[in-house]
Design a protein around this motif. Structure first.
Motif, mmCIF file in Angstrom:
data_model
loop_
_atom_site.group_PDB
_atom_site.id
_atom_site.type_symbol
_atom_site.label_atom_id
_atom_site.label_comp_id
_atom_site.label_asym_id
_atom_site.label_seq_id
_atom_site.Cartn_x
_atom_site.Cartn_y
_atom_site.Cartn_z
ATOM 1 N N PHE A 139 -13.245 31.201 20.044
ATOM 2 C CA PHE A 139 -14.456 30.611 19.472
ATOM 3 C C PHE A 139 -14.815 31.294 18.149
ATOM 4 N N LEU A 170 -14.818 29.692 14.276
ATOM 5 C CA LEU A 170 -15.959 29.791 13.361
ATOM 6 C C LEU A 170 -15.546 30.404 12.036
ATOM 7 N N ARG A 225 -25.473 24.943 11.071
ATOM 8 C CA ARG A 225 -25.916 25.804 12.169
ATOM 9 C C ARG A 225 -26.701 25.038 13.227
ATOM 10 N N SER A 256 -24.708 22.081 16.249
ATOM 11 C CA SER A 256 -23.291 22.248 15.904
ATOM 12 C C SER A 256 -22.354 21.649 16.945
ATOM 13 N N TYR A 257 -22.846 21.428 18.147
ATOM 14 C CA TYR A 257 -22.027 20.832 19.205
ATOM 15 C C TYR A 257 -21.649 19.392 18.898
ATOM 16 N N TRP A 266 -15.112 22.915 19.224
ATOM 17 C CA TRP A 266 -15.142 24.191 19.945
ATOM 18 C C TRP A 266 -16.563 24.581 20.349
ATOM 19 N N VAL A 267 -17.585 24.187 19.571
ATOM 20 C CA VAL A 267 -18.965 24.434 19.997
ATOM 21 C C VAL A 267 -19.316 23.502 21.157
ATOM 22 N N HIS A 268 -18.833 22.262 21.097
ATOM 23 C CA HIS A 268 -19.028 21.349 22.212
ATOM 24 C C HIS A 268 -18.402 21.927 23.481
ATOM 25 N N MET A 302 -18.127 25.070 24.175
ATOM 26 C CA MET A 302 -19.018 26.139 24.624
ATOM 27 C C MET A 302 -20.200 25.587 25.410
ATOM 28 N N SER A 356 -29.393 22.899 19.303
ATOM 29 C CA SER A 356 -28.701 24.186 19.271
ATOM 30 C C SER A 356 -28.811 24.760 17.871
ATOM 31 N N ALA A 383 -27.072 28.204 15.465
ATOM 32 C CA ALA A 383 -26.261 29.418 15.343
ATOM 33 C C ALA A 383 -27.104 30.495 14.665
ATOM 34 N N PHE A 419 -25.064 31.855 19.517
ATOM 35 C CA PHE A 419 -25.438 30.439 19.530
ATOM 36 C C PHE A 419 -26.492 30.259 20.619
#
Length: 279
Positions: free
Chosen positions: A33, A37, A53, A56-57, A62-64, A66, A89, A91, A207
């Motif tokens: 992750f 970034l 920021r 971000s999902y 990759w944020v999705h 998370m 969300s 960051a 995050f």
């Protein structure tokens, strides 16, 4: 029986307004992750900007990953139930030896969500310690409900609205929620919290994800969208969001931009005049 938390952690969340630490990501996942970034930032020649920021999902797969991780959702389900939406969300990245801090605030201030069952999951991708400016929280402050705010020149405040909650905070009673990479904390939407500058030699990368039960609704004229991540949404209080198809590609940027405009409109209605900077 809780799925991820212990009975004691569930009780701590109910009574104190927070619980930590919660192990959610493996070492390999955290490394991947963070690499995703920082590879993106290197390609852009800059850190994530304010728009990137926020939510971000919807922009990065990759944020999705998370925010939909089973370990995360199991812990969230333990405190808000099985029908879960991601509302927002952000960051929170503090560069090493930088002046950035976060003033004492409540996450609920500009969201307009009722009832107050929103939980924030704060996920660490680097060490979040007292030295690096981890989140500091005031136990039982979530029982005071929504509090008024005052505004100051933000300066180095990462909350660009410059908001400070109007409350007497006894610093001797606050708790530093230190987290190792791969751990997260949970705190209630009304819990008072903030953080100090990062005086360490590494970036503090976190995050925070706003999860709500599907039964929650949004007050006001403007309605935000939200992403269903577990269970069912039989209420339809929010417009639907869809997962990103890649990483900041044209389609994902368009979907992300539309969702942010709806969020901005609601936040402006609630009094956040600097929401274009997405604090």
């Amino acid at each position: 029986m809780p799925k991820r938390l212990t009975d004691a952690q569930v009780e701590q969340y109910r009574g104190q307004g927070f619980t930590f630490p919660i192990d959610v990501f493996s070492e390999d996942e955290v490394a991947r992750f963070r690499n995703n970034l920082e590879t993106y930032e290197a390609a852009q020649g800059r850190p994530l900007n304010g728009v990137e920021r926020a939510k971000s999902y919807l922009l990065f797969d990759w944020v999705h990953e998370m925010v939909t991780h089973a370990n995360v959702l199991d812990a969230v389900e333990d405190v808000i139930g099985p029908d879960i939406l991601v509302f927002y969300s952000s960051a929170w990245i503090k560069e090493p030896s930088g002046p950035g801090f976060v003033s004492w605030h409540q996450d609920s201030t500009y969201f307009g969500l009722e009832p107050a069952r929103h939980v924030t999951a704060w996920m660490a991708l680097s060490p979040s310690t007292v030295e690096s400016g981890c989140v500091c929280i005031l136990p039982r402050s979530h029982t005071d409900g929504q509090l008024p705010v005052r505004y100051e020149d933000p300066g180095d405040n990462l909350l660009t609205s410059g908001q400070h909650v109007v409350a007497d905070i006894d610093q001797s009673k606050t708790v530093n929620m230190a987290l190792a990479p791969g751990q997260m904390s949970l705190h209630h939407t009304h819990a008072l919290h903030g953080s100090n500058p990062n005086t360490s030699s590494d970036r503090r990368i976190g995050f925070c994800i706003s999860y709500i039960p599907a039964s929650v609704h949004q007050i006001g004229e403007h309605r935000s969208n939200a992403l269903l991540v577990r269970g069912e949404d039989t209420y339809g209080h929010f417009g639907p969001e869809i997962a990103p198809v890649g990483n900041a590609d044209e389609v994902s940027r368009a979907t992300h931009g539309e969702a942010l405009e709806l969020f901005r409109a609601n936040a402006r209605e609630k009094g956040n005049t600097t929401v274009s900077r997405l604090d």
